[in-house]
Motif scaffolding. Structure first.
Motif, PDB file in Angstrom:
ATOM      1  N   UNK A   1      32.562  48.606  53.375  1.00 28.25           N
ATOM      2  CA  UNK A   1      33.086  47.423  52.707  1.00 28.25           C
ATOM      3  C   UNK A   1      32.307  47.251  51.406  1.00 28.25           C
ATOM      4  N   UNK A   2      32.940  46.653  50.397  1.00 26.21           N
ATOM      5  CA  UNK A   2      32.318  46.569  49.081  1.00 26.21           C
ATOM      6  C   UNK A   2      32.137  45.128  48.653  1.00 26.21           C
ATOM      7  N   UNK A   3      31.036  44.856  47.983  1.00 25.15           N
ATOM      8  CA  UNK A   3      30.822  43.544  47.388  1.00 25.15           C
ATOM      9  C   UNK A   3      31.704  43.412  46.154  1.00 25.15           C
ATOM     10  N   UNK A   4      32.514  42.348  46.120  1.00 25.18           N
ATOM     11  CA  UNK A   4      33.271  42.032  44.913  1.00 25.18           C
ATOM     12  C   UNK A   4      32.351  41.310  43.937  1.00 25.18           C
ATOM     13  N   UNK A   5      31.584  40.357  44.458  1.00 24.13           N
ATOM     14  CA  UNK A   5      30.615  39.632  43.646  1.00 24.13           C
ATOM     15  C   UNK A   5      29.593  38.990  44.572  1.00 24.13           C
ATOM     16  N   UNK A   6      28.471  38.630  44.020  1.00 17.61           N
ATOM     17  CA  UNK A   6      27.445  37.915  44.769  1.00 17.61           C
ATOM     18  C   UNK A   6      26.572  37.165  43.766  1.00 17.61           C
ATOM     19  N   UNK A   7      25.971  36.095  44.226  1.00 13.48           N
ATOM     20  CA  UNK A   7      25.067  35.332  43.370  1.00 13.48           C
ATOM     21  C   UNK A   7      24.033  34.637  44.241  1.00 13.48           C
ATOM     22  N   UNK A   8      22.900  34.332  43.648  1.00 11.77           N
ATOM     23  CA  UNK A   8      21.835  33.694  44.387  1.00 11.77           C
ATOM     24  C   UNK A   8      21.152  34.665  45.335  1.00 11.77           C
ATOM     25  N   UNK A   9      20.570  34.118  46.389  1.00  4.67           N
ATOM     26  CA  UNK A   9      19.778  34.907  47.334  1.00  4.67           C
ATOM     27  C   UNK A   9      20.685  35.467  48.428  1.00  4.67           C
TER      28      UNK A   9
ATOM     29  N   UNK B   1      36.366  46.239  34.266  1.00  4.40           N
ATOM     30  CA  UNK B   1      36.028  45.291  33.207  1.00  4.40           C
ATOM     31  C   UNK B   1      34.953  44.304  33.655  1.00  4.40           C
ATOM     32  N   UNK B   2      34.192  44.676  34.689  1.00  4.20           N
ATOM     33  CA  UNK B   2      33.170  43.788  35.239  1.00  4.20           C
ATOM     34  C   UNK B   2      31.803  44.158  34.658  1.00  4.20           C
ATOM     35  N   UNK B   3      31.113  43.164  34.118  1.00  3.22           N
ATOM     36  CA  UNK B   3      29.816  43.373  33.486  1.00  3.22           C
ATOM     37  C   UNK B   3      28.785  42.421  34.085  1.00  3.22           C
ATOM     38  N   UNK B   4      27.529  42.851  34.043  1.00  2.00           N
ATOM     39  CA  UNK B   4      26.405  42.003  34.422  1.00  2.00           C
ATOM     40  C   UNK B   4      25.622  41.690  33.154  1.00  2.00           C
ATOM     41  N   UNK B   5      25.583  40.412  32.778  1.00  2.00           N
ATOM     42  CA  UNK B   5      24.896  39.977  31.568  1.00  2.00           C
ATOM     43  C   UNK B   5      23.496  39.527  31.949  1.00  2.00           C
ATOM     44  N   UNK B   6      22.488  40.090  31.283  1.00  7.09           N
ATOM     45  CA  UNK B   6      21.095  39.735  31.543  1.00  7.09           C
ATOM     46  C   UNK B   6      20.423  39.274  30.268  1.00  7.09           C
TER      47      UNK B   6
ATOM     48  N   UNK C   1      13.112  29.085  36.727  1.00  6.18           N
ATOM     49  CA  UNK C   1      11.766  28.817  36.214  1.00  6.18           C
ATOM     50  C   UNK C   1      11.087  30.043  35.608  1.00  6.18           C
ATOM     51  N   UNK C   2      11.474  31.251  36.022  1.00  6.04           N
ATOM     52  CA  UNK C   2      10.832  32.447  35.462  1.00  6.04           C
ATOM     53  C   UNK C   2      11.427  32.860  34.123  1.00  6.04           C
ATOM     54  N   UNK C   3      12.495  32.168  33.685  1.00  2.36           N
ATOM     55  CA  UNK C   3      13.075  32.426  32.373  1.00  2.36           C
ATOM     56  C   UNK C   3      14.077  33.558  32.315  1.00  2.36           C
ATOM     57  N   UNK C   4      14.222  34.341  33.399  1.00  2.00           N
ATOM     58  CA  UNK C   4      15.159  35.473  33.402  1.00  2.00           C
ATOM     59  C   UNK C   4      16.474  35.053  34.048  1.00  2.00           C
ATOM     60  N   UNK C   5      17.591  35.406  33.424  1.00  2.00           N
ATOM     61  CA  UNK C   5      18.890  35.048  33.996  1.00  2.00           C
ATOM     62  C   UNK C   5      19.787  36.280  34.052  1.00  2.00           C
ATOM     63  N   UNK C   6      20.787  36.226  34.947  1.00  2.00           N
ATOM     64  CA  UNK C   6      21.834  37.240  34.984  1.00  2.00           C
ATOM     65  C   UNK C   6      23.131  36.569  35.414  1.00  2.00           C
ATOM     66  N   UNK C   7      24.229  37.089  34.913  1.00  2.00           N
ATOM     67  CA  UNK C   7      25.535  36.469  35.140  1.00  2.00           C
ATOM     68  C   UNK C   7      26.588  37.566  35.172  1.00  2.00           C
TER      69      UNK C   7
END
Length: 416
Positions: A60-68, A349-354, A374-380
């Protein structure tokens, strides 16, 4: 004469020895053929599925995930953080923490949405060569999972199991399954049909717009009309409200009554986290009879709010989708810094923005947004329109200042 006799004996011995070797070889061949025939007669042809049989279970494949979000491998019991190329195999476990959620695609085209604080186990995810018959089996161990199936051919099985029930999901069905800490369970069917049975064999079929609960002893309640989610109306998503002279603001939260079912009261939550973790909640109000609540004395920052309804029978609706509003000062005109911006192509067309920015800054790209931790690093993770070469990255700090950056999507593909 003696010499001839010896030659005759010698010749005869040679001929007979060769014959013996041939006889032994034929006997062995016949024995092997007989053993093979006996095996096939008793156990069936072991090669009958070659070229036409079931494939080994595909991941099975992850379509998307976020957080922990975490994955526990069945084979090794190793806990890993999933990536864009992570596959799930029979026996693997998916765990979401308070800040996590995940969407997973299964072999039959169905989609699983694993909500925060949930644990699911993939029991089976098999498909035959032509994809016409599939077998999907998922266990909801705790928390909540939503499943959506598409049109299914004859012979397809999609089963969701909980500690107290086993549920066969029909085609074109949308349903959620909740397993609560106190040992109760809930089944909500928005569309389609679900055949459910408890451990002692009691069965019922739920259709779109119906709900049942399961008590700690496993008894399934009578079917009820599903209580719809109340829809939020004000403030609009992403609405900005400026503080007054006292440095804070009041905001009126409004929602509509459920379109189906009758609500006895409502619960509203306001938090600084879109996952409404305990440490980030600012307001919690229950037993509200009206469809409006005023959150007062809010300091500058980014807030999220949601609401759910409860019927007189005790049935609670799902939460509304979190909506975001911003309490801001008038701004100082300062630039909002964003650095180390990079786009990683995950596929299609799916990208990970960091990137990096100041904690508390809101980053918005292609209709998606995230709050810089709080660590200043983001991804979307975003999905860009076909042919898009670059995107705008908008950054808004808690003081109301905003800046915009351009990011090229001519990026390298992520590691597979």
């Amino acid at each position: 004469m003696i010499t001839k006799t010896r030659r005759f004996v010698f010749d005869w011995w040679v001929v007979q020895k060769r014959f013996v070797y041939l006889f032994i070889a034929l006997a062995m061949l016949c024995g092997f053929a007989g053993a093979t025939a006996l095996y096939v007669w008793k156990y069936g042809n072991p090669l009958k599925n070659v070229g036409t049989g079931t494939k080994p279970p595909s991941g099975a494949r992850f379509i998307s995930f976020e957080g922990d979000v975490r994955v526990i491998r069945s084979a090794t019991r190793e806990t890993i953080v999933p990536g864009s190329d992570t596959e799930l195999y029979p026996g693997d476990t998916v765990q979401t923490q308070a800040s996590g959620r995940a969407r997973v695609s299964m072999a039959d085209g169905s989609t699983l949405v694993v909500r925060p604080n949930s644990t699911i186990i993939v029991r089976d995810n098999a498909s035959d060569d032509d994809g016409k018959k599939t077998n999907v089996h998922v266990v909801v161990d705790s928390g909540q999972m939503y499943v959506r199936t598409e049109k299914q051919p004859e012979g397809t099985n999609n089963v969701v199991e909980t500690p107290k029930t086993r549920n066969k999901i029909g085609e074109q069905t949308g349903a959620s399954f909740g397993v609560n800490p106190e040992g109760t369970e809930e089944i909500r069917v928005n569309t389609g049909a679900v055949e459910t049975a408890n451990r002692i064999g009691d069965k019922t079929t739920l259709h779109g717009g119906e709900y049942v609960s399961v008590n700690p002893s496993g008894t399934i309640s009578q079917r009820q009309k599903l209580l719809d989610v109340p829809l939020t109306s004000e403030p609009r998503d992403l609405e900005k409200v400026f503080v007054g002279v006292n440095g804070s603001a009041n905001i009126s939260l409004k929602w509509l009554r459920p379109q189906s079912g009758t609500a006895a009261f409502y619960r509203v939550e306001v938090a600084t986290s879109p996952f409404f973790v305990a440490g980030g909640k600012v307001f919690e109000r229950d037993q509200l009879a009206s469809t409006e609540f005023t959150a007062s004395d809010l300091r500058p920052g980014v807030y999220f709010w949601r609401v759910r309804a409860t019927a007189a029978t005790g049935q609670a609706s799902d939460w509304s989708e979190p909506k975001k509003f911003i309490i801001a000062t008038r701004g100082t005109g300062s630039r909002v810094p964003v650095s180390n911006l990079v786009a990683e192509l995950l596929g299609g067309n799916v990208y990970l923005i960091r990137g990096r920015s100041e904690p508390g800054t809101t980053i918005r790209v292609a209709g998606r947004e995230t709050l810089v931790p709080t660590d200043g690093a983001f991804q979307l993770q975003i999905t860009a329109a076909a042919g898009t070469q670059e995107v705008n990255v908008d950054a808004v700090d808690p003081q109301g200042n905003s800046s915009q950056y351009r990011l090229s999507l001519a990026a390298r593909r992520g590691k597979s």
